[in-house]
Design an enzyme around this catalytic site. Sequence first.
Site, PDB file in Angstrom:
ATOM      1  CG  MET A  79     -52.051  50.839 -31.522  1.00 30.07           C
ATOM      2  SD  MET A  79     -51.130  51.650 -32.548  1.00 30.07           S
ATOM      3  CE  MET A  79     -50.513  51.812 -34.070  1.00 30.07           C
ATOM      4  CB  CYS A  80     -55.697  48.109 -30.043  1.00 28.72           C
ATOM      5  SG  CYS A  80     -55.469  46.993 -28.214  1.00 28.72           S
TER       6      CYS A  80
END
Length: 294
Positions: A1-2
Amino acid sequence: MCQLLGMNCNTPTDIGFSFAGFRQRGGLTDHHEDGFGIAFFEKTEMGGIGLRQFHDDKPSHQSPVADLINNYPIRAMNVIAHIRKATTGGHGLANIHPFVREVWGEQWAFAHNGQMTDSFVKRTERLMTNGNAEHYAPVGTTDSELAFCYLLNRLKATFKSRPSDEALFTFLTAQCRYLSANGLFNCLISNGDWQLGYAGSLLFYLTRKAPFGEAKLSDGEMSINFQDVTTENDKVTIMTTIPLTNNESWQQFAVDECLIFQDGDVVFRDTPSKKTYLSIEEGIALARSVGASV
Protein backbone atom coordinates in the site's frame (compact mmCIF):
# COMPACT_ATOMS: atom_id res chain seq x y z
CA MET A 1 0.00 0.00 0.00
CA CYS A 2 1.44 3.35 -1.01
CA GLN A 3 2.22 5.94 1.66
CA LEU A 4 0.77 9.45 1.95
CA LEU A 5 2.18 12.53 3.68
CA GLY A 6 0.53 15.94 3.88
CA MET A 7 1.22 19.19 5.69
CA ASN A 8 -1.02 22.23 6.22
CA CYS A 9 0.06 25.17 8.36
CA ASN A 10 -0.56 28.81 9.23
CA THR A 11 2.93 30.00 8.38
CA PRO A 12 5.49 28.84 5.79
CA THR A 13 7.07 25.73 7.29
CA ASP A 14 9.84 23.29 6.43
CA ILE A 15 8.64 19.66 6.21
CA GLY A 16 12.20 18.32 6.46
CA PHE A 17 11.82 16.47 9.76
CA SER A 18 8.68 14.59 8.72
CA PHE A 19 10.06 13.88 5.25
CA ALA A 20 13.32 12.55 6.72
CA GLY A 21 11.35 9.74 8.36
CA PHE A 22 8.78 9.33 5.61
CA ARG A 23 11.36 8.78 2.87
CA GLN A 24 12.84 5.80 4.73
CA ARG A 25 9.65 3.87 3.98
CA GLY A 26 10.63 3.95 0.32
CA GLY A 27 12.85 0.88 0.42
CA LEU A 28 14.51 0.94 3.86
CA THR A 29 11.96 0.55 6.68
CA ASP A 30 9.31 -0.58 4.19
CA HIS A 31 9.39 -1.87 0.62
CA HIS A 32 7.68 0.91 -1.35
CA GLU A 33 10.44 1.22 -3.96
CA ASP A 34 8.65 2.45 -7.10
CA GLY A 35 9.44 6.13 -6.77
CA PHE A 36 8.16 9.14 -4.88
CA GLY A 37 6.87 12.64 -5.48
CA ILE A 38 6.31 15.78 -3.47
CA ALA A 39 4.52 19.06 -4.18
CA PHE A 40 5.10 22.29 -2.26
CA PHE A 41 2.60 25.15 -2.33
CA GLU A 42 4.51 28.33 -1.51
CA LYS A 43 3.50 31.93 -1.02
CA THR A 44 4.85 34.24 -3.73
CA GLU A 45 6.16 37.78 -3.36
CA MET A 46 3.02 39.03 -5.12
CA GLY A 47 0.78 37.36 -2.54
CA GLY A 48 -0.27 34.42 -4.69
CA ILE A 49 0.50 30.73 -4.43
CA GLY A 50 3.21 28.97 -6.45
CA LEU A 51 3.78 25.24 -6.84
CA ARG A 52 7.14 23.48 -6.74
CA GLN A 53 7.24 19.76 -7.62
CA PHE A 54 9.81 16.98 -7.45
CA HIS A 55 9.40 13.43 -8.79
CA ASP A 56 11.80 10.51 -8.96
CA ASP A 57 11.28 6.91 -10.07
CA LYS A 58 14.08 5.77 -7.73
CA PRO A 59 13.37 4.50 -4.18
CA SER A 60 13.02 7.52 -1.93
CA HIS A 61 15.37 6.26 0.78
CA GLN A 62 18.32 6.41 -1.65
CA SER A 63 17.15 9.05 -4.11
CA PRO A 64 19.42 12.06 -4.77
CA VAL A 65 16.23 14.06 -5.32
CA ALA A 66 15.07 13.13 -1.82
CA ASP A 67 18.53 14.16 -0.53
CA LEU A 68 18.03 17.54 -2.19
CA ILE A 69 14.67 18.00 -0.46
CA ASN A 70 16.15 17.17 2.95
CA ASN A 71 19.06 19.55 2.35
CA TYR A 72 16.95 22.37 0.88
CA PRO A 73 14.55 23.67 3.57
CA ILE A 74 11.60 24.74 1.43
CA ARG A 75 9.04 26.63 3.50
CA ALA A 76 5.53 25.96 2.28
CA MET A 77 1.93 26.39 3.42
CA ASN A 78 0.77 23.04 2.03
CA VAL A 79 2.74 19.95 1.06
CA ILE A 80 1.63 16.61 -0.41
CA ALA A 81 4.08 13.70 -0.74
CA HIS A 82 3.62 10.12 -1.91
CA ILE A 83 5.77 6.99 -1.86
CA ARG A 84 4.71 4.49 -4.50
CA LYS A 85 4.35 0.74 -4.41
CA ALA A 86 3.12 -0.02 -7.93
CA THR A 87 -0.01 -2.08 -8.45
CA THR A 88 -1.73 -0.59 -11.50
CA GLY A 89 0.44 1.13 -14.09
CA GLY A 90 4.07 0.53 -14.88
CA HIS A 91 7.19 1.90 -13.30
CA GLY A 92 8.06 5.39 -14.51
CA LEU A 93 7.77 9.13 -13.92
CA ALA A 94 4.36 9.47 -15.60
CA ASN A 95 2.86 7.33 -12.85
CA ILE A 96 4.41 9.11 -9.86
CA HIS A 97 2.07 11.01 -7.53
CA PRO A 98 1.14 13.75 -6.71
CA PHE A 99 -0.77 14.47 -9.90
CA VAL A 100 -1.54 18.13 -10.65
CA ARG A 101 -4.26 19.79 -12.73
CA GLU A 102 -5.50 23.35 -13.19
CA VAL A 103 -8.99 23.93 -11.73
CA TRP A 104 -10.58 27.41 -12.09
CA GLY A 105 -7.18 29.05 -12.22
CA GLU A 106 -5.89 27.08 -9.24
CA GLN A 107 -3.39 24.24 -9.24
CA TRP A 108 -4.76 21.16 -7.49
CA ALA A 109 -2.45 18.39 -6.29
CA PHE A 110 -3.73 14.89 -5.56
CA ALA A 111 -2.20 11.71 -4.13
CA HIS A 112 -3.94 8.39 -3.51
CA ASN A 113 -3.29 5.03 -2.01
CA GLY A 114 -5.46 1.99 -2.44
CA GLN A 115 -6.82 0.20 -5.48
CA MET A 116 -9.79 0.99 -7.73
CA THR A 117 -11.91 -1.91 -8.99
CA ASP A 118 -11.49 -3.21 -12.53
CA SER A 119 -15.13 -2.34 -13.26
CA PHE A 120 -14.58 1.30 -12.23
CA VAL A 121 -11.42 1.54 -14.34
CA LYS A 122 -13.08 0.06 -17.44
CA ARG A 123 -16.23 2.16 -17.04
CA THR A 124 -14.27 5.39 -16.57
CA GLU A 125 -11.90 4.64 -19.43
CA ARG A 126 -14.92 4.13 -21.73
CA LEU A 127 -16.27 7.54 -20.72
CA MET A 128 -12.98 9.13 -21.73
CA THR A 129 -12.60 7.33 -25.06
CA ASN A 130 -16.14 7.30 -26.48
CA GLY A 131 -16.22 10.88 -27.65
CA ASN A 132 -17.54 12.32 -24.39
CA ALA A 133 -16.62 15.91 -23.61
CA GLU A 134 -14.36 15.06 -20.68
CA HIS A 135 -12.12 17.95 -19.65
CA TYR A 136 -9.46 15.92 -17.83
CA ALA A 137 -7.69 12.75 -18.96
CA PRO A 138 -4.78 10.76 -17.49
CA VAL A 139 -1.24 11.12 -18.75
CA GLY A 140 0.02 7.92 -17.13
CA THR A 141 -1.56 4.51 -16.65
CA THR A 142 -2.49 4.39 -12.95
CA ASP A 143 -5.96 3.88 -11.53
CA SER A 144 -5.08 6.74 -9.14
CA GLU A 145 -4.70 9.38 -11.85
CA LEU A 146 -7.84 8.01 -13.52
CA ALA A 147 -9.76 8.48 -10.27
CA PHE A 148 -8.45 12.05 -9.95
CA CYS A 149 -9.53 12.89 -13.49
CA TYR A 150 -12.92 11.29 -12.85
CA LEU A 151 -13.39 13.46 -9.74
CA LEU A 152 -12.39 16.66 -11.56
CA ASN A 153 -14.61 15.89 -14.55
CA ARG A 154 -17.58 15.45 -12.22
CA LEU A 155 -16.63 18.69 -10.51
CA LYS A 156 -16.59 20.65 -13.76
CA ALA A 157 -19.84 19.01 -14.92
CA THR A 158 -21.58 19.96 -11.66
CA PHE A 159 -20.36 23.54 -11.22
CA LYS A 160 -20.03 26.01 -14.09
CA SER A 161 -18.03 28.38 -11.87
CA ARG A 162 -16.12 27.94 -8.66
CA PRO A 163 -18.47 27.22 -5.74
CA SER A 164 -17.92 28.23 -2.13
CA ASP A 165 -15.44 26.20 -0.13
CA GLU A 166 -18.33 24.75 1.89
CA ALA A 167 -20.16 23.58 -1.26
CA LEU A 168 -16.87 22.28 -2.62
CA PHE A 169 -16.27 20.28 0.54
CA THR A 170 -19.73 18.73 0.41
CA PHE A 171 -19.19 17.74 -3.23
CA LEU A 172 -15.68 16.36 -2.66
CA THR A 173 -16.82 14.34 0.35
CA ALA A 174 -19.58 12.72 -1.71
CA GLN A 175 -17.19 11.97 -4.58
CA CYS A 176 -14.54 10.51 -2.29
CA ARG A 177 -17.14 8.20 -0.76
CA TYR A 178 -18.29 7.16 -4.22
CA LEU A 179 -14.72 6.36 -5.20
CA SER A 180 -14.24 4.49 -1.93
CA ALA A 181 -17.31 2.40 -2.75
CA ASN A 182 -15.59 1.50 -6.04
CA GLY A 183 -12.29 0.42 -4.57
CA LEU A 184 -9.92 1.17 -1.73
CA PHE A 185 -9.51 4.93 -1.64
CA ASN A 186 -7.45 7.14 0.67
CA CYS A 187 -6.39 10.53 -0.65
CA LEU A 188 -4.96 13.98 -0.06
CA ILE A 189 -6.00 16.98 -2.18
CA SER A 190 -4.79 20.57 -1.94
CA ASN A 191 -5.26 23.78 -3.89
CA GLY A 192 -2.53 25.53 -1.91
CA ASP A 193 -5.00 27.28 0.40
CA TRP A 194 -6.55 24.24 2.08
CA GLN A 195 -5.84 20.53 2.22
CA LEU A 196 -8.39 17.73 2.21
CA GLY A 197 -7.80 14.32 3.71
CA TYR A 198 -10.13 11.37 3.12
CA ALA A 199 -9.78 7.95 4.72
CA GLY A 200 -11.24 4.87 3.09
CA SER A 201 -9.13 2.80 5.47
CA LEU A 202 -6.05 4.33 7.14
CA LEU A 203 -5.12 7.98 7.64
CA PHE A 204 -3.80 9.77 10.73
CA TYR A 205 -3.17 13.41 11.60
CA LEU A 206 -1.35 15.43 14.24
CA THR A 207 -1.53 19.16 14.93
CA ARG A 208 1.54 20.73 16.51
CA LYS A 209 1.03 24.02 18.32
CA ALA A 210 2.25 25.75 21.49
CA PRO A 211 3.43 24.49 23.87
CA PHE A 212 5.77 22.60 21.54
CA GLY A 213 7.81 19.61 22.62
CA GLU A 214 10.17 16.93 21.36
CA ALA A 215 9.27 14.54 18.54
CA LYS A 216 11.04 11.26 17.76
CA LEU A 217 10.81 9.56 14.37
CA SER A 218 9.58 5.98 14.17
CA ASP A 219 11.66 5.30 11.04
CA GLY A 220 15.02 6.50 12.31
CA GLU A 221 17.03 7.83 15.22
CA MET A 222 16.25 11.48 14.50
CA SER A 223 14.48 13.71 17.02
CA ILE A 224 13.75 17.41 17.28
CA ASN A 225 12.51 19.80 19.93
CA PHE A 226 10.06 21.99 18.05
CA GLN A 227 10.23 24.61 20.79
CA ASP A 228 13.68 25.48 19.43
CA VAL A 229 12.51 26.08 15.84
CA THR A 230 8.99 27.56 16.17
CA THR A 231 7.16 30.57 17.55
CA GLU A 232 4.21 30.38 19.92
CA ASN A 233 1.87 31.33 17.07
CA ASP A 234 2.84 28.49 14.73
CA LYS A 235 0.35 25.73 13.97
CA VAL A 236 1.24 22.78 11.75
CA THR A 237 -0.92 19.77 10.88
CA ILE A 238 0.68 16.62 9.49
CA MET A 239 -1.32 13.84 7.80
CA THR A 240 0.09 10.44 7.01
CA THR A 241 -0.90 6.85 6.28
CA ILE A 242 0.91 5.51 9.37
CA PRO A 243 2.17 7.78 12.21
CA LEU A 244 5.68 9.09 11.71
CA THR A 245 6.63 9.58 15.37
CA ASN A 246 6.39 7.28 18.36
CA ASN A 247 6.03 9.78 21.21
CA GLU A 248 3.17 12.00 20.00
CA SER A 249 -0.60 11.56 20.16
CA TRP A 250 -1.80 11.02 16.60
CA GLN A 251 -5.51 11.18 15.82
CA GLN A 252 -7.02 8.70 13.39
CA PHE A 253 -9.55 9.45 10.68
CA ALA A 254 -12.62 7.25 10.94
CA VAL A 255 -13.33 5.12 7.88
CA ASP A 256 -15.13 7.35 5.32
CA GLU A 257 -14.31 10.50 7.27
CA CYS A 258 -13.37 13.63 5.29
CA LEU A 259 -11.64 16.71 6.72
CA ILE A 260 -10.36 19.97 5.28
CA PHE A 261 -7.56 21.80 7.05
CA GLN A 262 -6.73 25.48 6.61
CA ASP A 263 -4.01 27.34 8.52
CA GLY A 264 -3.44 24.16 10.51
CA ASP A 265 -7.02 23.92 11.78
CA VAL A 266 -9.93 21.69 10.83
CA VAL A 267 -12.40 23.96 9.01
CA PHE A 268 -14.73 21.29 7.57
CA ARG A 269 -15.41 17.80 8.87
CA ASP A 270 -17.84 15.11 7.73
CA THR A 271 -17.85 12.00 9.91
CA PRO A 272 -20.13 8.98 9.43
CA SER A 273 -22.71 8.60 12.19
CA LYS A 274 -21.28 5.18 13.00
CA LYS A 275 -17.54 5.58 13.44
CA THR A 276 -15.27 2.71 12.44
CA TYR A 277 -11.51 2.62 12.99
CA LEU A 278 -9.17 0.05 11.50
CA SER A 279 -5.96 -1.02 13.16
CA ILE A 280 -2.85 -0.66 11.02
CA GLU A 281 -2.79 -4.45 10.66
CA GLU A 282 -6.43 -4.47 9.53
CA GLY A 283 -5.75 -1.68 7.04
CA ILE A 284 -2.84 -3.58 5.52
CA ALA A 285 -4.92 -6.77 5.37
CA LEU A 286 -7.71 -4.87 3.61
CA ALA A 287 -5.26 -3.50 1.03
CA ARG A 288 -3.92 -6.98 0.41
CA SER A 289 -7.45 -8.38 0.01
CA VAL A 290 -8.29 -5.96 -2.82
CA GLY A 291 -5.03 -6.64 -4.66
CA ALA A 292 -3.07 -3.52 -3.67
CA SER A 293 0.68 -3.97 -3.28
CA VAL A 294 1.59 -3.83 0.42
